[in-house]
Each structure stands twice: as structure tokens, then as C-alpha cells.
Motif scaffolding. Structure first.
Motif, PDB file in Angstrom:
ATOM      1  N   LEU A   1       0.835  -1.199   0.000  1.00  0.00           N
ATOM      2  CA  LEU A   1       0.000   0.000   0.000  1.00  0.00           C
ATOM      3  C   LEU A   1       0.873   1.254   0.000  1.00  0.00           C
ATOM      4  O   LEU A   1       0.601   2.215  -0.725  1.00  0.00           O
ATOM      5  CB  LEU A   1      -0.928  -0.007   1.212  1.00  0.00           C
ATOM      6  N   LYS A   2       1.920   1.234   0.814  1.00  0.00           N
ATOM      7  CA  LYS A   2       2.835   2.377   0.874  1.00  0.00           C
ATOM      8  C   LYS A   2       3.463   2.641  -0.490  1.00  0.00           C
ATOM      9  O   LYS A   2       3.603   3.797  -0.922  1.00  0.00           O
ATOM     10  CB  LYS A   2       3.926   2.109   1.918  1.00  0.00           C
ATOM     11  N   ASN A   3       3.817   1.557  -1.190  1.00  0.00           N
ATOM     12  CA  ASN A   3       4.407   1.708  -2.530  1.00  0.00           C
ATOM     13  C   ASN A   3       3.411   2.317  -3.514  1.00  0.00           C
ATOM     14  O   ASN A   3       3.762   3.148  -4.348  1.00  0.00           O
ATOM     15  CB  ASN A   3       4.890   0.349  -3.054  1.00  0.00           C
ATOM     16  N   HIS A   4       2.152   1.914  -3.406  1.00  0.00           N
ATOM     17  CA  HIS A   4       1.135   2.464  -4.305  1.00  0.00           C
ATOM     18  C   HIS A   4       0.882   3.942  -4.015  1.00  0.00           C
ATOM     19  O   HIS A   4       0.666   4.735  -4.933  1.00  0.00           O
ATOM     20  CB  HIS A   4      -0.168   1.670  -4.180  1.00  0.00           C
ATOM     21  N   VAL A   5       0.877   4.304  -2.741  1.00  0.00           N
ATOM     22  CA  VAL A   5       0.703   5.711  -2.376  1.00  0.00           C
ATOM     23  C   VAL A   5       1.851   6.535  -2.958  1.00  0.00           C
ATOM     24  O   VAL A   5       1.647   7.609  -3.529  1.00  0.00           O
ATOM     25  CB  VAL A   5       0.626   5.882  -0.844  1.00  0.00           C
ATOM     26  N   SER A   6       3.075   6.019  -2.827  1.00  0.00           N
ATOM     27  CA  SER A   6       4.254   6.708  -3.370  1.00  0.00           C
ATOM     28  C   SER A   6       4.188   6.776  -4.898  1.00  0.00           C
ATOM     29  O   SER A   6       4.565   7.781  -5.500  1.00  0.00           O
ATOM     30  CB  SER A   6       5.533   5.989  -2.938  1.00  0.00           C
ATOM     31  N   GLU A   7       3.688   5.702  -5.495  1.00  0.00           N
ATOM     32  CA  GLU A   7       3.573   5.653  -6.958  1.00  0.00           C
ATOM     33  C   GLU A   7       2.629   6.736  -7.462  1.00  0.00           C
ATOM     34  O   GLU A   7       2.925   7.433  -8.437  1.00  0.00           O
ATOM     35  CB  GLU A   7       3.059   4.270  -7.353  1.00  0.00           C
ATOM     36  N   LEU A   8       1.483   6.888  -6.773  1.00  0.00           N
ATOM     37  CA  LEU A   8       0.536   7.915  -7.176  1.00  0.00           C
ATOM     38  C   LEU A   8       1.120   9.309  -6.964  1.00  0.00           C
ATOM     39  O   LEU A   8       0.940  10.205  -7.796  1.00  0.00           O
ATOM     40  CB  LEU A   8      -0.774   7.771  -6.398  1.00  0.00           C
ATOM     41  N   ALA A   9       1.833   9.490  -5.847  1.00  0.00           N
ATOM     42  CA  ALA A   9       2.453  10.787  -5.574  1.00  0.00           C
ATOM     43  C   ALA A   9       3.455  11.155  -6.665  1.00  0.00           C
ATOM     44  O   ALA A   9       3.518  12.307  -7.111  1.00  0.00           O
ATOM     45  CB  ALA A   9       3.139  10.760  -4.211  1.00  0.00           C
TER      46      ALA A   9
END
Length: 580
Positions: free
Chosen positions: A5-13
């Protein structure tokens, strides 16, 4: 926070060029992106639906009317000025907690925030998004005769990065929220959903993954191969299989994404045609004749595979380009679909975008379709897309931008969404920069395709003007997202900024007409400045901001009026010390 989830949040950012945000703020933006994307198919910046950090108990509010994300009061007024009735209205509320637990007291606070908001006269701290969306909701409630089912729908999401388990007290707290929302009697359909990381990960994947489905045919015949169409079939299929295989998502909801290329959305169950379809399904004698009485459905896909011995067709990235009313009415009446109800479906494989566009235009030309829906099909729009592609072959990675001429073309790609411009955004950029009407670009976007339609994608326009205007906005948007030189304070004025940029770049107000033989050289200088290694464009954008400062920030109403644009032109003329 869970590592995936953290990686996806960073990906969107990264995808949206977000810089300088806290982890909790990024999670709010991520959750709003996920839940709003479930109801709105277009491109949007989650910052536009995310509340201020000090707002009470609400982290996101989005109002979608007739498939459009409505962000301003003016937009709401305009959408209800149309002749349309039975407009769908969905209101999305979101609360996001980056922690991993669903806490009863925090959920109860969310209910307090909803109560305060839905009083339509809030007492708790509320920022601009909340207050403006309340005014938009009031406009909706004042126009219920034009709203489908005479009331909007409410979708409420409470999100954490943990795992939701329906513990008795927690489940009861969500049930209390749902009961309260229903008892307001403001809404037709109400859905309250707790989302943990599993649900959020699934939502995020659905936004970017390919559309795939398999369907068994009763019978079919193949048509000869045609230029740009390697294979196509006319088939008859069971209507209930069609609904379950191609129209329903994993949760049993209508898969709206398959209608992205359909130029008309569902007109509701009060439309004469849809009433007739429903009556046929309710008539025991006529329902078996459905495939003869109905005109059928057309599906286009860049990839399809038919296995002859099993009569099973496999579709990838398919779109229902004709038959939205039939498909949607079948879905709404799926409980009436017996094995005797069949429907004719035309399957067309069209890897080529231009071929697909011709099919979309031809299969919909007999209907009363708004002219704006076909702008992306114009030959000029196709040339503009080729210019974007040609420019990208000679640009560095940091300068790449893309024209999504047909909605969903880049679905599943790894491209940053800020680099992708759809037909509406291209039209807004061009209108602001080269038609000198940034006030129109700042208004409800559909107005551009009515009041300024004659000036868009004209056959004699130079394609580089479209590309240069989008590149200018992209470069300025990067400065906004990076909070450089206070560009974020000029967000609403970004259309006026790119109008000023062309003058500041050339040092003069005079601009060659889009069909002038000087247009290419004029646009090329702008493009060269925007892509220069020394980033000279930054100082030019700074000069544009100073010109705005000299005039003063306009009110939201003045921003959308031609007078402010004229005042800026006069200020630019003075700042550049040149004559018109």
C-alpha cells in the motif's frame, strides 16, 4: 503502513508530481483518488476533491453530475441549464485514517462531520471545498425534477491502511451512519463502506488494469477482413451471460468503464426507448423475441480471440461503443432475464485508433448526440495526436506529454497522468493560450464546446499550437505541484498564466493566427523555451505571475469574465513595453 500500500501511495504521488506532503496527507489523496475513480471515469487531480487539513471529520467530497466531476457552483448551474432530464447525481464522502485500526470514536467523529455537512449550515470548521460543495448540493436539491430518481445517491467511505473485520461495535457504528444518512431522506441510494488496505489495493488495481472478459456465444458468423479490421463477428448471445460476463464487476455493480467510448451515457429508466426495452422484457410473449426487436450492441476491442470449437470469445480492453441504452437496461432488469432472452452483438477487432473512431462515429451518427462528443474524432484531432507523438521522439523524458484523443487509450500504461491530456484539456489549453479566452477555460468545460466550438480543431489550425499550449500548462503544473516560486497560489489562474507566457516569451502581444504561415515558427520558439536545458521558462512564468500581481487577484466570478483577460493583456503590454 503495509509495504505494498505504501508503494502504491508513493507511486501515485510520483505520478501526480506531489512534493512536500506528509504521509497522512498523501494517504488522504490516495484514498480519494481510489474511491472517486470508482464513480468518475475522467481524469482528475485528487487535490480537487480533498478537503483542507483542518476540516472537521471529512477528508474528501466529490459531486458527480451526468458523468462530470462538478467542482464549482458555476459548473453546477451550467449542467442544469441543459435540456437533459434524469441526470445521474452521485455524492462521494470519504474519511481516511493512515493508521491500521478501525476505531469506534474516530468513526463516530466521522458521523458528526457528515451530520454537520448535511445540515447544509455547518458549524464545525470547514474549508473552501466543503463550503462550495454544500452550495453545489443545494443547487442539486433545487433541481430535483432533473435528477434521476428525483434524488442524488450517497456513497460514504471510511478508509484505513489496516484490515477491516466486522466486529460487533464497529459494524454497528457504520450501520448507525447508514441509518442516519437514509433518515435525512436527501438521497435515493445510500452505501456506507469501510475500506481496509485489501479493498484499496483492489480499487487501485482496477483503475489501471486492462479490461478483460470471456463470453460464450450461442452462434456467430464471421465477416471478411477489412482495412484496419482484422476480424469481426456478428453473434447471438444469452442476455444474462452478456450481463454477468461483460457488464458486471466483481461486486455485482455495473462496470461503467466499458462505456468510456460510448458518446452517450445511460439516459435512465424514464427514457422512452428504455421504457420500451423494459416492457419487452416484462412481456412473457415478447421477451423471447428480444434479439429481433432490438437493434443490438456493438463492441470494439484492440484484441479479441474466438475459439471456434467452444464458441468462446475473449476480449481485451473492450468498449461498448453502441448499445449503451440496451446494455444498461438489461443490467437494470437482470432479474427478468431468462434463458429465452437473447441479444445480437457485433464484435469488431480494431487495433487502429482511426478505424475505431470511424466505427464509433458511424454507429452513433443516427442519434441526437452532443457535438462535443465527436471532437476527438475530427481529422484535425488525429493530426494533433500525431504531432504530440512526433515531438516526443525528439524530447527528453522530462518534456514528454501525450494526447489521449480517445478516452481510455492509455489505460494500463505506466505514464504519469499529469503528462496525459484528454480532448477537454487540450481544448482548454488551446482556448486559453491561442484563442485568448482563458476566462472560458476557467469556466465549466462543456461551455468551450458550445460557445467556442467553431474555433476548435479547425482544419487549417497549425497542430503545434495545440501541442505548445499543453506543454506550457504541463510545465507550469509541475511548478505548482512542486510548490516552486509560489506557483500553487496561482492554480486557478493557470489558464491566464499560459496566455501571458506566449507574450512574455516573444516579448510582444501580437500573435500569428492559427492558420498563419508564421504559426509554426511562433510555436516552435515557445516549445524551445519550455524544453531548454537552462529552464529559462521558469523566469518567464515568474514574470507572468508578476503581471497578474500588478492587476490584482480576481474574484472567482471575475476570473471567468472576459474583462479580466483584457485587463491582463493591457498589463502585459505595459510590462513588455511594446505596442499591440
Amino acid at each position: 503502513m503495509h509495504i505494498i500500500l505504501k508503494n502504491h501511495v508513493s507511486e501515485l504521488a510520483t505520478d501526480l508530481n506531489y512534493e512536500g506532503f506528509s504521509a497522512s496527507r498523501l494517504f488522504e489523496l490516495f484514498t480519494n483518488y481510489c474511491v472517486v475513480s470508482k464513480h468518475y471515469l475522467g481524469r482528475f487531480d485528487p487535490k480537487d476533491v480533498t478537503t483542507d487539513e483542518d476540516d472537521a471529520s471529512l477528508d474528501g467530497v466529490a459531486i458527480i453530475i451526468d458523468g462530470d466531476l462538478i467542482l464549482t457552483i458555476d459548473d453546477a448551474i451550467e449542467v442544469f441549464k441543459t435540456h437533459k432530464t434524469s441526470l445521474s447525481v452521485d455524492i462521494v464522502f470519504c474519511q481516511a485514517k493512515s493508521g491500521e485500526k478501525f476505531k469506534k470514536d474516530e468513526i463516530a467523529n466521522f458521523k458528526i462531520g457528515l451530520e454537520d455537512y448535511l445540515s447544509l449550515d455547518p458549524r464545525l470548521p470547514n474549508g473552501k471545498l466543503n463550503l462550495e460543495s454544500i452550495e453545489i448540493l443545494k443547487i442539486v436539491l433545487a433541481n430535483l425534477k432533473k435528477v434521476r430518481n428525483r434524488r442524488p445517491n450517497a456513497y460514504i467511505y471510511y478508509c484505513t491502511s489496516g484490515v477491516y473485520s466486522a466486529e460487533r461495535e464497529i459494524k454497528a457504528t457504520f450501520e448507525i451512519i447508514e441509518r442516519y444518512i437514509r433518515e435525512t431522506e436527501l438521497f435515493f441510494a445510500v452505501q456506507v463502506r469501510p475500506l481496509g488496505r485489501g479493498e484499496l489495493l483492489k480499487m487501485y488495481a482496477e483503475i489501471s488494469e486492462k479490461n478483460e472478459a470471456k463470453l460464450t456465444l450461442i452462434d456467430y458468423f464471421g465477416m471478411p477482413a477489412m482495412p484496419g479490421i482484422p476480424q469481426s463477428y456478428v453473434a447471438i448471445v444469452q442476455a444474462n451471460n452478456f450481463v454477468s460476463s461483460l457488464l458486471s464487476d466483481d461486486e455485482g455493480n455495473l462496470r461503467q468503464s466499458v462505456f468510456e467510448e460510448n458518446v452517450r451515457s445511460y439516459l435512465g429508466n424514464e427514457n422512452d426507448v428504455n421504457i420500451a426495452i423494459e416492457n419487452t422484457l416484462k412481456n412473457a410473449d415478447k421477451k423471447s423475441l428480444f434479439s429481433v426487436l432490438n437493434n443490438g450492441i456493438t463492441i470494439v476491442a484492440p484484441e479479441l480471440t474466438l475459439t471456434p470449437n467452444t464458441k468462446e470469445i475473449h476480449l481485451t480492453n473492450y468498449q461498448i461503443i453502441n448499445g449503451c441504452q440496451t446494455s444498461s437496461t438489461l443490467f437494470e432488469n437482470r432479474l427478468l432475464l431468462t434463458e429465452s432472452v437473447n441479444v445480437v452483438v457485433k464484435f469488431v477487432e480494431s487495433p487502429d485508433n482511426e478505424g475505431s473512431s470511424d466505427i464509433i462515429s458511424a454507429t452513433n451518427s443516427q442519434s441526437d448526440i452532443p457535438k462535443e462528443a465527436f471532437f476527438g474524432l475530427r481529422s484535425k484531432a488525429k493530426l494533433v495526436q500525431k504531432i504530440f507523438d512526433a515531438q516526443n521522439q525528439h524530447q527528453q523524458q522530462e518534456n514528454l506529454i501525450y494526447f489521449e484523443r480517445r478516452q481510455g487509450e492509455f489505460r494500463g500504461s505506466t505514464l504519469q497522468s499529469t503528462r496525459i491530456f484528454d480532448v477537454r484539456e487540450v481544448a482548454r489549453c488551446y482556448t486559453a493560450m491561442f484563442l485568448d479566452a482563458p476566462h472560458n477555460s476557467a469556466r465549466y468545460v462543456a461551455k468551450i464546446f458550445t460557445s467556442g466550438a467553431d474555433g476548435l480543431f479547425r482544419e487549417d489550425d497549425h497542430e503545434l499550437y495545440y501541442y505548445a499550449s499543453c506543454l506550457a500548462l504541463y510545465k507550469y503544473q509541475v511548478l505548482i505541484n512542486g510548490k516552486r516560486m509560489n506557483a500553487q497560489n496561482y492554480l486557478k489562474l493557470r489558464w491566464h498564466i499560459i496566455q501571458l507566457f506566449k507574450w512574455a516569451c516573444h516579448g510582444k502581444i501580437e500573435t500569428p493566427r492559427p492558420n498563419s504561415n508564421k504559426a509554426e515558427a511562433y510555436a516552435s520558439k515557445i516549445i524551445g523555451t519550455l524544453t531548454s536545458n537552462d529552464k529559462a521558462y521558469i523566469k518567464i512564468f515568474e514574470k507572468c505571475q508578476k503581471i497578474i500581481d500588478s492587476v490584482g487577484f480576481p474574484t472567482d466570478d471575475a476570473l471567468k469574465r472576459g474583462k479580466f483577460s483584457l485587463d491582463l493583456m493591457a498589463a502585459a503590454e505595459k510590462a513588455l513595453n511594446v505596442k499591440k
